[in-house]
Motif scaffolding. Structure first.
Motif, PDB file in Angstrom:
ATOM      1  N   ARG A   1      -2.662   6.401   7.247  1.00  0.00           N
ATOM      2  CA  ARG A   1      -3.978   6.296   6.611  1.00  0.00           C
ATOM      3  C   ARG A   1      -3.805   5.731   5.204  1.00  0.00           C
ATOM      4  N   ASN A   2      -4.938   5.288   4.599  1.00  0.00           N
ATOM      5  CA  ASN A   2      -4.871   4.807   3.222  1.00  0.00           C
ATOM      6  C   ASN A   2      -4.482   5.965   2.301  1.00  0.00           C
ATOM      7  N   PRO A   3      -3.745   5.645   1.230  1.00  0.00           N
ATOM      8  CA  PRO A   3      -3.452   6.705   0.265  1.00  0.00           C
ATOM      9  C   PRO A   3      -4.757   7.221  -0.348  1.00  0.00           C
ATOM     10  N   GLU A   4      -4.843   8.536  -0.567  1.00  0.00           N
ATOM     11  CA  GLU A   4      -6.025   9.096  -1.221  1.00  0.00           C
ATOM     12  C   GLU A   4      -5.889   8.945  -2.732  1.00  0.00           C
ATOM     13  N   LYS A   5      -7.020   9.085  -3.422  1.00  0.00           N
ATOM     14  CA  LYS A   5      -7.032   8.792  -4.861  1.00  0.00           C
ATOM     15  C   LYS A   5      -6.015   9.647  -5.637  1.00  0.00           C
ATOM     16  N   ASP A   6      -5.965  10.937  -5.316  1.00  0.00           N
ATOM     17  CA  ASP A   6      -5.037  11.815  -6.053  1.00  0.00           C
ATOM     18  C   ASP A   6      -3.583  11.408  -5.803  1.00  0.00           C
ATOM     19  N   GLU A   7      -3.303  10.895  -4.605  1.00  0.00           N
ATOM     20  CA  GLU A   7      -1.930  10.476  -4.271  1.00  0.00           C
ATOM     21  C   GLU A   7      -1.567   9.198  -5.036  1.00  0.00           C
ATOM     22  N   ALA A   8      -2.481   8.234  -5.023  1.00  0.00           N
ATOM     23  CA  ALA A   8      -2.234   6.979  -5.739  1.00  0.00           C
ATOM     24  C   ALA A   8      -2.114   7.250  -7.243  1.00  0.00           C
ATOM     25  N   ASP A   9      -3.009   8.090  -7.765  1.00  0.00           N
ATOM     26  CA  ASP A   9      -2.984   8.396  -9.203  1.00  0.00           C
ATOM     27  C   ASP A   9      -1.666   9.069  -9.596  1.00  0.00           C
TER      28      ASP A   9
ATOM     29  N   ILE B   1       1.981   1.005  -3.713  1.00  0.00           N
ATOM     30  CA  ILE B   1       1.157   1.898  -4.527  1.00  0.00           C
ATOM     31  C   ILE B   1       1.662   3.342  -4.420  1.00  0.00           C
ATOM     32  N   VAL B   2       1.910   3.816  -3.191  1.00  0.00           N
ATOM     33  CA  VAL B   2       2.522   5.153  -3.048  1.00  0.00           C
ATOM     34  C   VAL B   2       3.903   5.030  -2.408  1.00  0.00           C
ATOM     35  N   LYS B   3       4.777   5.944  -2.788  1.00  0.00           N
ATOM     36  CA  LYS B   3       6.183   5.844  -2.384  1.00  0.00           C
ATOM     37  C   LYS B   3       6.537   6.730  -1.199  1.00  0.00           C
ATOM     38  N   CYS B   4       5.582   7.525  -0.754  1.00  0.00           N
ATOM     39  CA  CYS B   4       5.829   8.369   0.421  1.00  0.00           C
ATOM     40  C   CYS B   4       4.781   8.029   1.475  1.00  0.00           C
ATOM     41  N   ARG B   5       5.173   8.169   2.731  1.00  0.00           N
ATOM     42  CA  ARG B   5       4.310   7.744   3.834  1.00  0.00           C
ATOM     43  C   ARG B   5       3.070   8.635   3.994  1.00  0.00           C
ATOM     44  N   PRO B   6       1.872   8.028   3.954  1.00  0.00           N
ATOM     45  CA  PRO B   6       0.678   8.804   4.281  1.00  0.00           C
ATOM     46  C   PRO B   6       0.651   9.097   5.786  1.00  0.00           C
ATOM     47  N   PRO B   7       0.220  10.299   6.184  1.00  0.00           N
ATOM     48  CA  PRO B   7       0.226  10.651   7.606  1.00  0.00           C
ATOM     49  C   PRO B   7      -0.580   9.668   8.446  1.00  0.00           C
TER      50      PRO B   7
ATOM     51  N   VAL C   1      -6.046  -1.884  -1.192  1.00  0.00           N
ATOM     52  CA  VAL C   1      -5.551  -0.683  -1.879  1.00  0.00           C
ATOM     53  C   VAL C   1      -4.760  -1.076  -3.128  1.00  0.00           C
ATOM     54  N   ALA C   2      -3.901  -2.092  -2.989  1.00  0.00           N
ATOM     55  CA  ALA C   2      -3.125  -2.564  -4.139  1.00  0.00           C
ATOM     56  C   ALA C   2      -4.063  -3.159  -5.197  1.00  0.00           C
ATOM     57  N   LEU C   3      -4.988  -3.982  -4.756  1.00  0.00           N
ATOM     58  CA  LEU C   3      -5.913  -4.642  -5.683  1.00  0.00           C
ATOM     59  C   LEU C   3      -6.710  -3.617  -6.494  1.00  0.00           C
ATOM     60  N   LYS C   4      -7.320  -2.676  -5.808  1.00  0.00           N
ATOM     61  CA  LYS C   4      -8.204  -1.717  -6.490  1.00  0.00           C
ATOM     62  C   LYS C   4      -7.428  -0.769  -7.410  1.00  0.00           C
TER      63      LYS C   4
ATOM     64  N   GLU D   1       0.835  -1.211   0.000  1.00  0.00           N
ATOM     65  CA  GLU D   1       0.000   0.000   0.000  1.00  0.00           C
ATOM     66  C   GLU D   1       0.878   1.273   0.000  1.00  0.00           C
ATOM     67  N   GLY D   2       1.642   1.414   1.048  1.00  0.00           N
ATOM     68  CA  GLY D   2       2.491   2.591   1.152  1.00  0.00           C
ATOM     69  C   GLY D   2       3.380   2.456   2.367  1.00  0.00           C
ATOM     70  N   PRO D   3       4.466   3.240   2.409  1.00  0.00           N
ATOM     71  CA  PRO D   3       5.404   3.128   3.533  1.00  0.00           C
ATOM     72  C   PRO D   3       4.773   3.508   4.869  1.00  0.00           C
ATOM     73  N   GLY D   4       5.208   2.829   5.926  1.00  0.00           N
ATOM     74  CA  GLY D   4       4.876   3.228   7.295  1.00  0.00           C
ATOM     75  C   GLY D   4       6.069   3.984   7.876  1.00  0.00           C
ATOM     76  N   ALA D   5       6.062   4.158   9.185  1.00  0.00           N
ATOM     77  CA  ALA D   5       7.115   4.947   9.834  1.00  0.00           C
ATOM     78  C   ALA D   5       8.501   4.322   9.630  1.00  0.00           C
ATOM     79  N   ASP D   6       8.593   3.000   9.784  1.00  0.00           N
ATOM     80  CA  ASP D   6       9.905   2.327   9.644  1.00  0.00           C
ATOM     81  C   ASP D   6      10.436   2.441   8.220  1.00  0.00           C
ATOM     82  N   GLU D   7       9.522   2.249   7.270  1.00  0.00           N
ATOM     83  CA  GLU D   7       9.915   2.300   5.855  1.00  0.00           C
ATOM     84  C   GLU D   7      10.345   3.718   5.474  1.00  0.00           C
TER      85      GLU D   7
END
Ligand code: URA
Length: 185
Positions: A92-100, A83-89, A124-127, A43-49
């Motif tokens: 949370r799940n990445p928002e559509k504009d971020e994933a796009d 799906i996203v390369k930067c950590r969402p605050p 998130v990855a599937l959709k 989905e996207g990086p967490g704090a460790d990533e």
């Protein structure tokens, strides 16, 4: 689209295409074998990533590593991205504009790696990869073939930390993937 790794990595490191860039420590591009037959998309990086700049190094990643070990998948042989390369605050799940905004990088990674199999980790990855019409509960454990790539949707490893019962499914799905991988050799 980027047709070489240098340009892709440079673009990711300097990316300001969405608001996630403002709080990142590291851009988490991907890790592993750039010629892998098998690719994992989370989905996207967490704090460790975010701190280390490498996908799946935190709690969920450790659980995934344990499954890899048990099933005989070598983490160094596969390629892992998100799906996203930067950590969402607050994770949370990445928002559509971020994933796009980020998807072009991931598509370039898929084009460069040319995997035969892609494991989609969670909803998130599937959709984002196969379409909004897919649901993880109905799709997990079932192969979906598109453009000569076989996709296996399964639970996100973080979901296994919340619900022990999902572990069996996850193992079963990865075993199926390993069986197919071995048949390719
Ligand atoms: N969860 C993800 O989806 N990706 C990571 O890299 C780590 C945790």
């Amino acid at each position: 689209m980027y047709n070489n790794w240098e340009e892709l990595e440079e673009a990711c490191k300097n990316c300001k295409k969405c608001k996630l860039c403002s709080n990142r420590t590291n851009v988490v591009i991907g890790t592993g074998n750039k010629n892998a037959k098998l690719m994992f998309i989370g989905e996207g990086p967490g704090a460790d990533e975010d701190r280390e700049g490498i996908p799946f190094v935190g709690k969920a990643g450790k659980l995934m590593n344990m499954a890899f070990q048990g099933i005989g998948i070598n983490r160094e042989e596969v390629y892992i991205a998100n799906i996203v390369k930067c950590r969402p605050p607050a994770n949370r799940n990445p928002e559509k504009d971020e994933a796009d905004a980020c998807l072009d990088y991931l598509r370039s990674q898929v084009m460069l790696v040319q995997p035969k199999i892609i494991v989609l980790l969670g909803s998130v990855a599937l959709k984002n990869i196969l379409g909004e019409e897919y649901g993880i509960t109905a799709s997990r454990g079932k192969w979906i073939e598109k453009k000569q790539i076989k996709y296996m949707p399964t639970w996100h490893p973080a979901a296994l930390l919340r619900d022990e019962n999902k572990k069996m499914d996850f193992w079963k799905d990865l075993k199926e993937v390993k069986k197919y991988m071995d048949s390719l050799m």
